[in-house]
Write an enzyme that holds these catalytic residues in place. Structure first.
Site, PDB file in Angstrom:
ATOM      1  N   ASP A  33      13.879  -6.833  -9.647  1.00  0.00           N
ATOM      2  CA  ASP A  33      13.820  -7.675 -10.204  1.00  0.00           C
ATOM      3  C   ASP A  33      12.006  -7.841  -9.630  1.00  0.00           C
ATOM      4  O   ASP A  33      11.830  -7.724  -8.314  1.00  0.00           O
ATOM      5  CB  ASP A  33      13.922  -8.904  -9.424  1.00  0.00           C
ATOM      6  CG  ASP A  33      13.864 -10.467  -9.837  1.00  0.00           C
ATOM      7  OD1 ASP A  33      13.391 -10.282 -10.149  1.00  0.00           O
ATOM      8  OD2 ASP A  33      15.101 -10.934  -8.905  1.00  0.00           O
ATOM      9  N   GLU A  85      -7.396   5.169   8.793  1.00  0.00           N
ATOM     10  CA  GLU A  85      -6.273   5.043   9.116  1.00  0.00           C
ATOM     11  C   GLU A  85      -6.055   6.753   7.791  1.00  0.00           C
ATOM     12  O   GLU A  85      -4.943   7.127   6.814  1.00  0.00           O
ATOM     13  CB  GLU A  85      -5.115   4.701   8.843  1.00  0.00           C
ATOM     14  CG  GLU A  85      -4.888   3.965   7.999  1.00  0.00           C
ATOM     15  CD  GLU A  85      -3.547   3.121   8.571  1.00  0.00           C
ATOM     16  OE1 GLU A  85      -2.195   3.670   9.345  1.00  0.00           O
ATOM     17  OE2 GLU A  85      -3.855   2.092   8.798  1.00  0.00           O
ATOM     18  N   CYS A 122      -3.885   0.231  11.441  1.00  0.00           N
ATOM     19  CA  CYS A 122      -4.786  -1.397  11.265  1.00  0.00           C
ATOM     20  C   CYS A 122      -5.631  -1.540  12.243  1.00  0.00           C
ATOM     21  O   CYS A 122      -6.180  -2.353  12.063  1.00  0.00           O
ATOM     22  CB  CYS A 122      -3.530  -1.967  10.537  1.00  0.00           C
ATOM     23  SG  CYS A 122      -2.843  -0.511   9.372  1.00  0.00           S
ATOM     24  N   THR A 165       3.530  -1.469  -1.576  1.00  0.00           N
ATOM     25  CA  THR A 165       2.404  -2.416  -1.053  1.00  0.00           C
ATOM     26  C   THR A 165       1.780  -1.289  -0.487  1.00  0.00           C
ATOM     27  O   THR A 165       0.005  -2.217   0.605  1.00  0.00           O
ATOM     28  CB  THR A 165       3.107  -2.501   0.759  1.00  0.00           C
ATOM     29  OG1 THR A 165       3.134  -1.478   1.047  1.00  0.00           O
ATOM     30  CG2 THR A 165       4.237  -3.437   0.711  1.00  0.00           C
ATOM     31  N   SER A 213       9.649  -1.501  11.387  1.00  0.00           N
ATOM     32  CA  SER A 213       7.997  -1.426  12.135  1.00  0.00           C
ATOM     33  C   SER A 213       7.981  -2.593  11.851  1.00  0.00           C
ATOM     34  O   SER A 213       7.504  -3.325  12.255  1.00  0.00           O
ATOM     35  CB  SER A 213       7.742  -0.691  10.343  1.00  0.00           C
ATOM     36  OG  SER A 213       7.452  -1.431   9.003  1.00  0.00           O
ATOM     37  N   HIS A 246      -2.637  -9.890  10.599  1.00  0.00           N
ATOM     38  CA  HIS A 246      -2.905  -8.001   9.791  1.00  0.00           C
ATOM     39  C   HIS A 246      -1.412  -8.223   8.753  1.00  0.00           C
ATOM     40  O   HIS A 246      -1.001  -8.824   9.230  1.00  0.00           O
ATOM     41  CB  HIS A 246      -2.371  -7.189  11.035  1.00  0.00           C
ATOM     42  CG  HIS A 246      -2.095  -5.435  10.317  1.00  0.00           C
ATOM     43  ND1 HIS A 246      -3.115  -5.499   9.569  1.00  0.00           N
ATOM     44  CD2 HIS A 246      -0.699  -5.085   9.769  1.00  0.00           C
ATOM     45  CE1 HIS A 246      -2.171  -4.472   8.669  1.00  0.00           C
ATOM     46  NE2 HIS A 246      -1.096  -4.761   8.604  1.00  0.00           N
ATOM     47  N   SER A 366       0.615  -0.047  13.629  1.00  0.00           N
ATOM     48  CA  SER A 366       1.647   0.652  13.928  1.00  0.00           C
ATOM     49  C   SER A 366       1.270   1.820  15.218  1.00  0.00           C
ATOM     50  O   SER A 366      -0.177   2.187  15.251  1.00  0.00           O
ATOM     51  CB  SER A 366       1.890   1.530  12.798  1.00  0.00           C
ATOM     52  OG  SER A 366       2.278   0.789  11.958  1.00  0.00           O
TER      53      SER A 366
HETATM   54  N1  CAA Z   1      13.565 -12.494  -5.017  1.00  0.00           N
HETATM   55  C1  CAA Z   1      13.296 -13.182  -3.790  1.00  0.00           C
HETATM   56  N2  CAA Z   1      12.899 -12.547  -2.658  1.00  0.00           N
HETATM   57  C2  CAA Z   1      13.292 -10.742  -2.803  1.00  0.00           C
HETATM   58  C3  CAA Z   1      14.434 -10.252  -3.784  1.00  0.00           C
HETATM   59  C4  CAA Z   1      14.299 -11.531  -4.491  1.00  0.00           C
HETATM   60  N3  CAA Z   1      15.084 -10.844  -5.491  1.00  0.00           N
HETATM   61  N4  CAA Z   1      14.457  -9.391  -3.529  1.00  0.00           N
HETATM   62  C5  CAA Z   1      14.578  -8.878  -2.458  1.00  0.00           C
HETATM   63  N5  CAA Z   1      13.328 -10.395  -1.948  1.00  0.00           N
HETATM   64  C6  CAA Z   1      12.653 -10.249  -0.339  1.00  0.00           C
HETATM   65  C7  CAA Z   1      13.776  -9.714   0.874  1.00  0.00           C
HETATM   66  O1  CAA Z   1      14.869 -10.350   1.354  1.00  0.00           O
HETATM   67  C8  CAA Z   1      12.734  -9.493   1.387  1.00  0.00           C
HETATM   68  O2  CAA Z   1      12.920 -11.181   2.475  1.00  0.00           O
HETATM   69  P1  CAA Z   1      13.047 -11.333   3.962  1.00  0.00           P
HETATM   70  O3  CAA Z   1      12.172  -9.946   4.607  1.00  0.00           O
HETATM   71  O4  CAA Z   1      12.365 -12.596   4.469  1.00  0.00           O
HETATM   72  O5  CAA Z   1      14.773 -11.113   4.049  1.00  0.00           O
HETATM   73  C9  CAA Z   1      11.867  -8.939   0.890  1.00  0.00           C
HETATM   74  O6  CAA Z   1      11.610  -9.864  -0.089  1.00  0.00           O
HETATM   75  C10 CAA Z   1      11.750  -7.194   1.271  1.00  0.00           C
HETATM   76  O7  CAA Z   1      12.637  -7.101   0.305  1.00  0.00           O
HETATM   77  P2  CAA Z   1      13.569  -5.474   1.155  1.00  0.00           P
HETATM   78  O8  CAA Z   1      13.892  -5.512   2.917  1.00  0.00           O
HETATM   79  O9  CAA Z   1      14.575  -5.097   0.422  1.00  0.00           O
HETATM   80  O10 CAA Z   1      12.426  -4.953   0.454  1.00  0.00           O
HETATM   81  P3  CAA Z   1      12.747  -2.904   1.001  1.00  0.00           P
HETATM   82  O11 CAA Z   1      13.441  -2.278   2.215  1.00  0.00           O
HETATM   83  O12 CAA Z   1      12.933  -2.251  -0.409  1.00  0.00           O
HETATM   84  O13 CAA Z   1      10.851  -2.607   1.422  1.00  0.00           O
HETATM   85  C11 CAA Z   1       9.256  -2.789   3.075  1.00  0.00           C
HETATM   86  C12 CAA Z   1      10.264  -3.764   2.550  1.00  0.00           C
HETATM   87  C13 CAA Z   1      10.701  -2.562   4.301  1.00  0.00           C
HETATM   88  C14 CAA Z   1       8.317  -3.775   4.328  1.00  0.00           C
HETATM   89  C15 CAA Z   1       8.546  -1.855   2.574  1.00  0.00           C
HETATM   90  O14 CAA Z   1       7.544  -2.294   1.754  1.00  0.00           O
HETATM   91  C16 CAA Z   1       8.077  -0.441   3.781  1.00  0.00           C
HETATM   92  O15 CAA Z   1       8.450   0.048   4.127  1.00  0.00           O
HETATM   93  N6  CAA Z   1       6.509  -1.017   3.149  1.00  0.00           N
HETATM   94  C17 CAA Z   1       5.739   0.022   4.290  1.00  0.00           C
HETATM   95  C18 CAA Z   1       5.311  -1.014   5.797  1.00  0.00           C
HETATM   96  C19 CAA Z   1       5.417  -2.052   6.366  1.00  0.00           C
HETATM   97  O16 CAA Z   1       4.347  -2.598   5.383  1.00  0.00           O
HETATM   98  N7  CAA Z   1       5.719  -2.393   7.511  1.00  0.00           N
HETATM   99  C20 CAA Z   1       5.117  -4.018   7.726  1.00  0.00           C
HETATM  100  C21 CAA Z   1       5.484  -3.722   9.489  1.00  0.00           C
HETATM  101  S1  CAA Z   1       4.105  -2.869   9.752  1.00  0.00           S
HETATM  102  C22 CAA Z   1       2.052  -2.473   9.767  1.00  0.00           C
HETATM  103  O17 CAA Z   1       2.223  -3.806   9.581  1.00  0.00           O
HETATM  104  C23 CAA Z   1       1.555  -1.673  10.115  1.00  0.00           C
HETATM  105  C24 CAA Z   1       0.941  -1.903   7.930  1.00  0.00           C
HETATM  106  O18 CAA Z   1       0.286  -2.382   7.520  1.00  0.00           O
HETATM  107  C25 CAA Z   1       1.821  -0.085   7.544  1.00  0.00           C
END
Ligand code: CAA
Length: 447
Positions: A33, A85, A122, A165, A213, A246, A366
């Protein structure tokens, strides 16, 4: 006059020249979606590098634009720090490659500039700004300026949850006395711990525990808030025109903003009004198990975010900082500095006068560390910000099909030999053009 002020005197942004549309191109290919990306993460598109782009070309292109616009010559630069990085060389810093590029187009050279490469995920862009500030304040600069460049190609492994992302871009910042954009404050708060939630042990793509994370990010931000409070800084939400975080994706900032607000209103009239309205914040010690505590915290946070004062504060101080990130994804070391550009650009467009107003800047890396400091917006900020050209750059990106995206990802994979023709025609920019005899990457300027 702000005679002893040191801070950012000018900045230039360079986006990767390709665009991956998350709703129209990525979501259908993943059978997901689109709202997961646009609403859940808060992202519409990723900027990605064309085949002739990498951390050096993007960094050099941003720096070239900045130095030309500010009329700064190489002998006026006393240090060049590149924060990244996405480094491809474990010995020779990217700043030497960047300086080599710039020396192709400027008269003179950077022979007497101290060069380095900063690493702490970062947060290293902010650490480089700190180094520049300290170098000038320590009296070692001899009237010269520092050039700080953040540059990253934030690729993830194909089909990793982090793939949505991704992002690529560079920001060049000139640090000097009597700056035109912002002056750095002296108070800093840190939160730091040995964590293994996101890392790249001798590998191109990160190993990531996504959920963890996010928890680590929030924990370190909370610690940095407490440390900054202890340092004597005013953290009340109404004391700041903008609060930058960030931004790995805007949804993450939505969670962090609640911490900043909650901490800032503690012990104030706004805080007492909040307790009357939605009750006290749940404390872990009041619950038998962690899940029950986290559920209660989520309910409390949801209620807080719907209070009129929070909503008004979020719209004024947080939302403007997220505008650019939504269209480019995560630029790792540059992400918090893109938030600064975004917030200031939105404020200028809205006709806000931010001169002498304060901002809070929350950086995160991180591994893991958060740092929060205050900045004061300088008279002249709006003139500087009007020169950014970022909207034009974003509009000019080549919009990839999914098949083209797959090919570009492969072309940038260090473990594959997949030559590919560029999607864009370089003009007035540095490009990666091959390999030298010792395995070094070589660069040329294309008129
Ligand atoms: N409509 C609306 N919202 C939806 C949706 C839909 N159809 N489907 C899912 N969502 C929402 C979820 O509810 C969730 O929101 P909440 O956290 O508010 O509940 C959000 O969308 C993301 O959905 P998921 O958690 O299911 O997504 P995911 O598990 O596939 O991936 C993630 C999310 C883990 C952040 C992933 O993108 C990831 O691993 N990213 C890299 C790591 C990262 O960025 N971490 C952030 C902190 S670390 C950091 O900041 C350092 C850095 O730069 C990397």
């Amino acid at each position: 006059m702000h005679t002893d002020a040191v801070g950012i005197d000018g900045m230039a942004i360079w986006t990767g020249k390709l665009k991956l549309d998350l709703a129209d191109t990525y979501a259908p290919a993943q059978d997901t979606d689109p709202a997961k990306y646009t609403k859940g993460l808060g992202l519409y598109a990723s900027s990605l590098p064309d085949v002739h782009e990498d951390i050096v070309t993007m960094g050099a292109n941003a720096a070239h634009r900045l130095l030309r616009r500010k009329g700064v010559s190489p002998d006026e630069i006393g240090r060049i720090d590149v924060a990244t990085e996405s480094a491809f060389d474990r010995s020779k810093p990217a700043s030497t490659y960047v300086a080599g590029c710039l020396e192709q187009v400027f008269e003179g050279d950077f022979r007497h500039a101290n060069k380095g490469e900063r690493k702490f995920a970062c947060i290293s862009g902010t650490q480089s700004l700190d180094d520049a500030f300290n170098w000038i304040r320590a009296g070692r600069s001899r009237g010269r300026k520092a050039l700080v460049i953040t540059t990253d190609t934030a690729f993830y492994e194909r089909n990793d949850p982090g793939e949505a992302t991704q992002g690529a871009g560079a920001i060049a910042m000139l640090v000097d006395r009597n700056p035109d954009v912002v002056a750095f404050g002296t108070h800093q708060g840190h939160g730091s711990a040995d964590e293994t939630d996101f890392l790249k042990p001798n590998q191109q793509y990160p190993s990531v525990d996504g959920t963890r994370s996010m928890q680590v990010y929030l924990a370190r931000i909370q610690e940095a808030l407490e440390d900054l409070d202890a340092a004597g800084a005013d953290l009340h939400p109404d004391a700041h025109a903008l609060f930058l975080f960030h931004t790995p994706f805007p949804g993450m900032v939505g969670k962090a903003a609640v911490l900043g607000y909650n901490h800032g209103v503690r012990g104030t009239e706004v805080g007492s009004g909040l307790v009357d309205r939605i009750g006290p914040q749940p404390r872990p010690t009041a619950f038998d198990d962690e899940d029950a505590y986290l559920d209660a915290l989520k309910t409390y946070t949801g209620k807080l975010m719907e209070t009129p004062h929070y909503e008004e504060w979020y719209e004024r101080t947080i939302a403007p900082t997220l505008g650019l990130s939504r269209h480019v994804g995560n630029w790792y070391t540059g992400s918090v500095h893109l938030a600064r550009a975004s917030g200031l650009q939105a404020a200028a467009e809205a006709g806000r006068n931010l001169a002498d107003e304060r901002m809070l800047v929350a950086s995160y890396g991180s591994g893991a560390q958060a740092e929060i400091h205050a900045e004061t917006v300088q008279p002249g900020w709006d003139e500087e910000i009007s020169q950014l050209t970022i909207d034009e750059q974003l509009a000019a990106r080549y919009d990839l099909s999914f098949e083209e995206y797959e090919a570009i990802h492969d072309a940038h994979n260090h473990n594959r030999e997949t030559p590919l023709s560029p999607q864009t025609t370089p003009e007035g920019e540095f490009v990666f053009d091959g390999w030298g005899g010792m395995g070094e990457r070589t660069y040329a300027y294309v008129e």
